[in-house]
Design a protein around this motif. Structure first.
Motif, PDB file in Angstrom:
ATOM      1  N   ILE A   1      -4.072  85.164 -31.453  1.00 32.54           N
ATOM      2  CA  ILE A   1      -3.014  86.058 -31.937  1.00 32.54           C
ATOM      3  C   ILE A   1      -2.389  85.492 -33.209  1.00 32.54           C
ATOM      4  O   ILE A   1      -2.177  86.205 -34.199  1.00 32.54           O
TER       5      ILE A   1
ATOM      6  N   SER B   1      -4.598  85.837 -36.202  1.00 33.54           N
ATOM      7  CA  SER B   1      -4.749  87.229 -36.650  1.00 33.54           C
ATOM      8  C   SER B   1      -3.622  87.669 -37.577  1.00 33.54           C
ATOM      9  O   SER B   1      -3.718  88.721 -38.229  1.00 33.54           O
ATOM     10  N   ARG B   2      -2.543  86.879 -37.623  1.00 39.07           N
ATOM     11  CA  ARG B   2      -1.399  87.175 -38.494  1.00 39.07           C
ATOM     12  C   ARG B   2      -0.901  88.619 -38.280  1.00 39.07           C
ATOM     13  O   ARG B   2      -0.727  89.388 -39.222  1.00 39.07           O
ATOM     14  N   LEU B   3      -0.703  88.948 -37.024  1.00 42.35           N
ATOM     15  CA  LEU B   3      -0.257  90.300 -36.689  1.00 42.35           C
ATOM     16  C   LEU B   3       1.188  90.515 -37.119  1.00 42.35           C
ATOM     17  O   LEU B   3       2.001  89.588 -37.110  1.00 42.35           O
TER      18      LEU B   3
ATOM     19  N   ARG C   1       0.998  90.741 -25.854  1.00 45.91           N
ATOM     20  CA  ARG C   1      -0.212  90.462 -26.638  1.00 45.91           C
ATOM     21  C   ARG C   1      -1.041  89.363 -25.982  1.00 45.91           C
ATOM     22  O   ARG C   1      -2.277  89.432 -25.948  1.00 45.91           O
TER      23      ARG C   1
ATOM     24  N   LYS D   1       5.057  91.928 -36.799  1.00 45.69           N
ATOM     25  CA  LYS D   1       6.025  91.887 -35.695  1.00 45.69           C
ATOM     26  C   LYS D   1       6.804  93.201 -35.607  1.00 45.69           C
ATOM     27  O   LYS D   1       8.002  93.221 -35.320  1.00 45.69           O
TER      28      LYS D   1
END
Length: 421
Positions: free
Chosen positions: A80, A83-85, A316, A87
């Motif tokens: 996670i 992946s630099r998701l 997540r 926020k």
């Protein structure tokens, strides 16, 4: 000059009057709440004995008595992070990939419930129970009264009362046998007014560790069906109880198979070690997809003013573990390892007590399941354990088996033997 003195005098009077008003605080009549439950942690921390044992903690510990981070969870978290998701906010009912995976885990991948399910991510199992209680209070067509086992997790009654439901209790634990009061349980189900709400622990009953057998669950289901009752399951330990996610979900899946449109609260605190991430799910099995859509809309109406939408990080992690084959397979092994360690500690405690020559029947220690065990010790005996042997647990005789290790099980058995005989 006189005018100035009068103004100063008036200001002083006004200040004194305002001070008098402020002295009567708005919160002057707020009563002091009760002290923290039993103060186990405080008593344990204050004890300087280097071999003290804490059996009150409600979280898994490894064989060295340390908190445990599951490798599958650690790997999922790294994926996670890499992946630099973003926020951004989740939707009101959470992350769809998580809720779908949570539903499959609970009901089974081939369950008829999956196509007619209303489900929302929740703030762990407690949040799931709170949403469920609020939904029942607002929409259940029968009496706004819920029956919970006696005893039950201490927070159950508080959550449901704060949801606006009346709380009653049904027979569950037999202190004489230190086991299930099955006859009393079924009798209470049959005696309750038709269409009552019954809450059941799906597995690893907290606090007793006493679960019905599959055959007993079948009789419980038949009694619930005969009375037209509504079943609400709390499943906080799936996989963590026996080490088998399917075995631990037996009651939930059996009730659905028999035609019950149940409500379910799930938690991922224990089985993934995600205690502080507060990740769970609440679901309702509906008659069909159209009904599920209406129920979903009402769940959103409840959640929106409560906390708007749930946190995303824990969801997540759980979603990544459940939906990544490699991580999922590893997690199944890890959760079994945790369950097996607890089962092993039960056996070691029983064996040590028997080797010491105890005349008591300790078979309940190994017949019970899950993190907690009811020892059968009295409040006075629990006090003696703490004061004379530095062994800390709740006064009702409940111990957290996760606090037992290969290093302290011998001393624990000796302490119990000295107190109980």
């Amino acid at each position: 000059m006189l005018s100035s003195l009068r103004i100063a005098s008036r200001r002083a009077v006004t200040a004194r009057s305002f001070g008098a008003v402020r002295a009567a605080s708005t919160w002057a009549n707020v009563p002091q709440g009760p002290p923290a439950i039993l103060g186990i942690t405080e008593a344990f921390n204050a004890d300087s004995f280097n071999q003290k044992i804490n059996l009150g903690v409600g979280a898994y510990r490894d064989d060295k008595g340390k908190p445990h981070l599951l490798p599958s969870v650690q790997k999922a978290e790294k994926l996670i992070f890499d992946s630099r998701l973003f926020k951004e906010y989740a939707g009101i009912t959470g992350i769809p990939a998580f809720t779908k995976a949570a539903a499959v885990l609970a009901y089974g991948k081939d369950s008829s419930a999956l196509d007619r399910l209303a489900i929302t991510q929740s703030i762990s199992g407690t949040g799931a129970l709170r949403i469920g209680g609020a939904f029942l209070e607002r929409h259940y067509p029968g009496a706004k009264k819920i029956y919970i086992p006696n005893p039950s997790w201490a927070n159950h009654a508080a959550v449901f009362k704060d949801s606006g439901l009346e709380v009653a209790k049904y027979s569950y634990y037999n202190k004489d046998t230190i086991g299930l009061d099955f006859e009393g349980l079924v009798a209470d189900i049959k005696a309750a007014p038709q269409g009552s709400i019954f809450m059941f622990h799906a597995c690893a009953h907290n606090p007793t560790g006493v679960d019905p057998t599959p055959e007993q669950w079948k009789e419980i289901e038949a009694a619930v069906k005969a009375q037209g009752h509504y079943a609400f399951f709390d499943m906080a330990y799936q996989g963590f109880a026996s080490g088998d996610i399917h075995k631990d979900a037996f009651a939930v899946r059996y009730f659905v198979e028999q035609g019950h449109n149940i409500a379910l609260a799930q938690s991922f605190a224990k089985n993934m070690g995600l205690y502080g991430e507060r990740i769970g799910a609440f679901s309702i099995v509906c008659a069909d997809a159209a009904e599920a859509k209406r129920v979903d809309s009402q769940i959103k109406i409840l959640v929106r003013p409560l906390y708007s939408n749930p946190p995303i990080h824990g969801a997540r992690i759980a979603e990544k573990v459940l939906n990544t084959p490699e991580l999922y397979d590893a997690w199944l092994l890890e959760v079994k390892e945790m369950a097996d360690r607890i089962i092993t500690m039960r056996a070691l405690l029983k064996d040590n007590l028997e080797k010491l020559g105890s005349k008591h029947d300790w078979s309940h220690i190994t017949s019970q399941i899950g993190m907690f065990a009811y020892t059968g010790l009295t409040p006075a005996e629990m006090d003696q354990l703490a004061e004379e042997h530095s062994v800390y647990a709740t006064k009702d005789g409940r111990i957290s088996v996760a606090g037992i290790t290969t290093a302290n099980v011998g001393r624990l058995a000796e302490a119990i033997f000295k107190v109980k005989g």
